[in-house]
Each structure stands twice: as C-alpha cells, then as structure tokens.
Enzyme design. Sequence first.
Site, PDB file in Angstrom:
ATOM      1  CE  LYS A 157      -2.288  -1.905   3.368  1.00  0.00           C
ATOM      2  NZ  LYS A 157      -1.926  -3.299   3.084  1.00  0.00           N
ATOM      3  CB  ILE A 158       3.474   2.561   2.293  1.00  0.00           C
ATOM      4  CG1 ILE A 158       2.493   2.598   3.466  1.00  0.00           C
ATOM      5  CG2 ILE A 158       4.416   3.765   2.348  1.00  0.00           C
ATOM      6  CD1 ILE A 158       3.125   2.444   4.836  1.00  0.00           C
ATOM      7  CG  ASP A 177       6.441  -6.692  -3.389  1.00  0.00           C
ATOM      8  OD1 ASP A 177       6.224  -7.894  -3.157  1.00  0.00           O
ATOM      9  OD2 ASP A 177       5.969  -5.775  -2.700  1.00  0.00           O
ATOM     10  N   PRO A 209       8.203  -4.711   4.732  1.00  0.00           N
ATOM     11  CG  PRO A 209       6.975  -6.675   5.075  1.00  0.00           C
ATOM     12  CD  PRO A 209       7.449  -5.746   3.997  1.00  0.00           C
ATOM     13  CB  SER A 236      10.057   0.533   5.797  1.00  0.00           C
ATOM     14  OG  SER A 236       9.018  -0.379   5.622  1.00  0.00           O
ATOM     15  NE  ARG A 237       7.865  -1.282  12.105  1.00  0.00           N
ATOM     16  CZ  ARG A 237       6.908  -0.389  11.823  1.00  0.00           C
ATOM     17  NH1 ARG A 237       7.216   0.750  11.235  1.00  0.00           N
ATOM     18  NH2 ARG A 237       5.661  -0.632  12.172  1.00  0.00           N
ATOM     19  CD  GLU A 266      11.660   3.527  15.553  1.00  0.00           C
ATOM     20  OE1 GLU A 266      12.132   3.812  14.448  1.00  0.00           O
ATOM     21  OE2 GLU A 266      10.433   3.484  15.789  1.00  0.00           O
ATOM     22  CG  HIS A 298       8.200   5.612  13.675  1.00  0.00           C
ATOM     23  ND1 HIS A 298       8.697   4.360  13.935  1.00  0.00           N
ATOM     24  CD2 HIS A 298       7.130   5.407  12.864  1.00  0.00           C
ATOM     25  CE1 HIS A 298       7.950   3.449  13.331  1.00  0.00           C
ATOM     26  NE2 HIS A 298       6.992   4.076  12.672  1.00  0.00           N
TER      27      HIS A 298
HETATM   28  P1  NAI Z   1       2.019  -3.880   2.838  1.00  0.00           P
HETATM   29  O1  NAI Z   1       1.875  -5.155   3.577  1.00  0.00           O
HETATM   30  O2  NAI Z   1       0.822  -3.300   2.127  1.00  0.00           O
HETATM   31  O3  NAI Z   1       3.196  -3.996   1.755  1.00  0.00           O
HETATM   32  C1  NAI Z   1       4.459  -4.532   2.018  1.00  0.00           C
HETATM   33  C2  NAI Z   1       5.003  -5.056   0.691  1.00  0.00           C
HETATM   34  O4  NAI Z   1       6.367  -5.429   0.894  1.00  0.00           O
HETATM   35  C3  NAI Z   1       4.261  -6.282   0.170  1.00  0.00           C
HETATM   36  O5  NAI Z   1       3.882  -6.082  -1.180  1.00  0.00           O
HETATM   37  C4  NAI Z   1       5.297  -7.410   0.305  1.00  0.00           C
HETATM   38  O6  NAI Z   1       5.164  -8.399  -0.703  1.00  0.00           O
HETATM   39  C5  NAI Z   1       6.582  -6.632   0.173  1.00  0.00           C
HETATM   40  N1  NAI Z   1       7.760  -7.308   0.702  1.00  0.00           N
HETATM   41  C6  NAI Z   1       7.860  -8.189   1.730  1.00  0.00           C
HETATM   42  N2  NAI Z   1       9.147  -8.570   1.895  1.00  0.00           N
HETATM   43  C7  NAI Z   1       9.869  -7.921   0.946  1.00  0.00           C
HETATM   44  C8  NAI Z   1      11.239  -7.893   0.602  1.00  0.00           C
HETATM   45  N3  NAI Z   1      12.139  -8.611   1.289  1.00  0.00           N
HETATM   46  N4  NAI Z   1      11.633  -7.121  -0.440  1.00  0.00           N
HETATM   47  C9  NAI Z   1      10.733  -6.378  -1.133  1.00  0.00           C
HETATM   48  N5  NAI Z   1       9.405  -6.354  -0.843  1.00  0.00           N
HETATM   49  C10 NAI Z   1       8.988  -7.110   0.185  1.00  0.00           C
HETATM   50  O7  NAI Z   1       2.601  -2.843   3.900  1.00  0.00           O
HETATM   51  P2  NAI Z   1       2.494  -1.251   3.870  1.00  0.00           P
HETATM   52  O8  NAI Z   1       1.207  -0.816   4.500  1.00  0.00           O
HETATM   53  O9  NAI Z   1       2.823  -0.757   2.522  1.00  0.00           O
HETATM   54  O10 NAI Z   1       3.654  -0.860   4.899  1.00  0.00           O
HETATM   55  C11 NAI Z   1       5.012  -1.126   4.606  1.00  0.00           C
HETATM   56  C12 NAI Z   1       5.840  -0.902   5.854  1.00  0.00           C
HETATM   57  O11 NAI Z   1       5.829   0.478   6.182  1.00  0.00           O
HETATM   58  C13 NAI Z   1       5.298  -1.579   7.127  1.00  0.00           C
HETATM   59  O12 NAI Z   1       5.721  -2.928   7.213  1.00  0.00           O
HETATM   60  C14 NAI Z   1       5.890  -0.748   8.206  1.00  0.00           C
HETATM   61  O13 NAI Z   1       7.136  -1.321   8.572  1.00  0.00           O
HETATM   62  C15 NAI Z   1       6.141   0.621   7.554  1.00  0.00           C
HETATM   63  N6  NAI Z   1       5.323   1.690   8.118  1.00  0.00           N
HETATM   64  C16 NAI Z   1       5.958   2.825   8.576  1.00  0.00           C
HETATM   65  C17 NAI Z   1       5.228   3.861   9.119  1.00  0.00           C
HETATM   66  C18 NAI Z   1       5.869   5.151   9.592  1.00  0.00           C
HETATM   67  O14 NAI Z   1       5.228   5.934  10.301  1.00  0.00           O
HETATM   68  N7  NAI Z   1       7.107   5.419   9.235  1.00  0.00           N
HETATM   69  C19 NAI Z   1       3.760   3.752   9.260  1.00  0.00           C
HETATM   70  C20 NAI Z   1       3.188   2.563   8.670  1.00  0.00           C
HETATM   71  C21 NAI Z   1       3.962   1.562   8.149  1.00  0.00           C
END
Ligand code: NAI
Length: 332
Positions: A157-158, A177, A209, A236-237, A266, A298
């Site tokens: 999504k992001i 991905d 993630p 991300s993390r 963090e 963050h």
């Molecule tokens: P999502 O679950 O919609 O998308 C994650 C994508 O990463 C998926 O398409 C998955 O197939 C892919 N993925 C998994 N392992 C991978 C790898 N080794 N290499 C490449 N792609 C890989 O998650 P969303 O909502 O997009 O969030 C992504 C991350 O953003 C979260 O896991 C979280 O860590 C981080 N986040 C950070 C925030 C902030 O305030 N800075 C707030 C919300 C999320």
Amino acid sequence: MTKARIAVFSSKSYDKDSMNAANSKYGFELDFYKTQLTANTAKLVEGYDAISCFVNDMVDVDVLSQLDKANIKMIALRCAGFNNIDLDEAKRRGFVVSRVPGYSPESVAEHAVAMLLCLNRKLHKAYSRIREHNFNLEGLLGFNLSSKTVGIIGTGKIGQATIRALSGFGCKILCHDPYPNDVVTELGATYVDLDTLYQQSDVISLHCPLTPESNHMINRDAFAKMKSGVMLINTSRGALVNASDAIEALKSGKLGYLGLDVYELEGDLFFRDLSGQVIHDDVFGLLLSYPNVLVTGHQGYFTDLALDQIAETTLGNIKAYMKGEKTGNEVF
Ligand code: NAI
C-alpha cells in the site's frame, strides 16, 4: 452490561484525543498509559479485556506469558508493522493480534517524498542559513528529479502510494517485490530484480516490512552494488538498514544522502523529549552529525487523517474480537 476495559500503551495526548473521539461509537472503557509495554510494565494489564500497543511496545515471550496469566488474549496494534510481537509464541498461546493495515498509506508515502525533496534541495540547511541572513547558495546545489531513477523496494500500500506521488515528477521508477502487482505496472513503474534496482537507482526508498529475511538487507554488500552518491530513504523499519554500514557508505561518498524516519534502536529514543540529554547511542549520534543525513522521529504516519483511521480501525478490531468475529486485520 459492563463495558469492556482496554489498556492503551505508549499513548500520547494525540492518541488519547483520537481514540476517545472514535470511542464515542464503541463505548469501551479506555485507560491510557504513557509507558511502553515491557516485561516490567506488563503487570498493569491486570483486570483488562484487551490491550492496545504501538510500534515500540516489545511484546516478547515474557510479556505474552504475563498477558496470558491475566486472561488477556487480544492485542490490538495501532500500527501496520508487527515485528515487535513474538508471533510464534502469540500463536502458540492462542492470542488474537490485530493491526491497522490500511490507514492512509499516503501519510507515509508523502513523508518519504518530503524527505527526498528536502535532502535533494537541502531545505534543512537553507532553513537555518536564511534565519542567519545568509543568502549564499554555495553547497545547496540539487538535482532534477525528473532526470533520475527512483527504486521502490516493497510495492504494497505505501510503496504504491509513493509511486503514485512520484509519478508527477517524471522520474523513471523501478521497483522490487516478491509479489509483483499489476496496479504498479499500470502506474508506469517497472519490476526488476534487487541487484538491477540497486545498480540503476539514484534514489532508493524502502517500503517493505521488517522480517528475518529483510533484516539488515541494506548492508555493506547492498551498498557496494549501488550507484555512487545514491540517496536512501527509510520510512519503513529501522532494522532494514545496517546503520554502521550506512555510516561507512556515507564516509566513502557511496551514500550521498540518507533520510531516516525509523532507526533500529529507536525504542530508546523516539516519541519522547530528550532535549538537553546526552544520547548514548554513538552510531545514532554520528548519523545526526552528518549534513547529508535527515532524521525524523517515526512521524511518517503522523497526520490527522491517519490518526483518526488508526483509532477507528483499532477499536473496530477489538469490537470484532469481543463478538467472536474476524475483520481480516488479524496478523495470523
Ligand atoms: P504492505 O503489507 O501493504 O506492503 C508490504 C510489501 O512489501 C508487500 O507487497 C510485500 O510483498 C513486500 N515485501 C515483503 N518482503 C519484501 C522484501 N524482502 N523485499 C521487497 N518487498 C517485500 O505494507 P504497507 O502498509 O505498505 O507498509 C510497509 C511498511 O511500512 C510496514 O511494514 C511498516 O514497517 C512501515 N510503516 C511505517 C510507518 C511510519 O510511520 N514510518 C507507518 C506505517 C507503516
């Protein structure tokens, strides 16, 4: 009927406001604890029906055992990532762990783009300079994003929202991905293998993630494959990046710019005011000292819309659990 009691950990005034506003529809009894949930604070959970946690609450074996003893089987995360939960142990003990997978992905995407633009056009430096009445442009040279290639790692999504936001700049967008998605190719981005993304990107933004496989994926070997002077953005993390290797890459000039909204350690720093205190993490201290490193604490998720959606989804997840229903937001 007695109201279900929820302990909300790591809560700030803004969490309290958004959760209380959303709760007018649900009618739970919410108690807000500023403290992080740890093995030492877990005794606070006595008497609650569920708990709500945030990114740096460490839900490990010890905490899970204490929750279990207190008959709590529901953990409602107020975030998308769930790397702070010992999932095997939670599964083994029959916990329900829910998260907020879909809140305003644009909030994080826009922050990633803001970091990219700020680092490129050196707005963080210009801001301080102009306040000192220094209107010299030396050292503020940027590049045209329209002529560059941006690599997006993780197109969930992001990642998709970031690609959408970047499309207007006219840059070439590569992505990687393990689960490619048609929406992404329709947006004009091209899936490539990780090595190609490293080799061809001028800017790399992380949106995958944190998992055992992705832990420290950006390390010395990865930097070696990247273009000289590359920009890396991590919203991300923290542990996706080996910070010591990033420092080495910054010193050699391989890494030209680094934007971090997250940092591996963090948990001891972010979400609190440490003004005037000595920071004991030397790696973090070094990162803060570089002019081409921009750190935010963050705050990628931190918009009004996102807070409202987080509160609504978290309470909705708890309500579904209480009714024995599923929302699809369960982690397993
Ligand atoms: P999502 O679950 O919609 O998308 C994650 C994508 O990463 C998926 O398409 C998955 O197939 C892919 N993925 C998994 N392992 C991978 C790898 N080794 N290499 C490449 N792609 C890989 O998650 P969303 O909502 O997009 O969030 C992504 C991350 O953003 C979260 O896991 C979280 O860590 C981080 N986040 C950070 C925030 C902030 O305030 N800075 C707030 C919300 C999320």
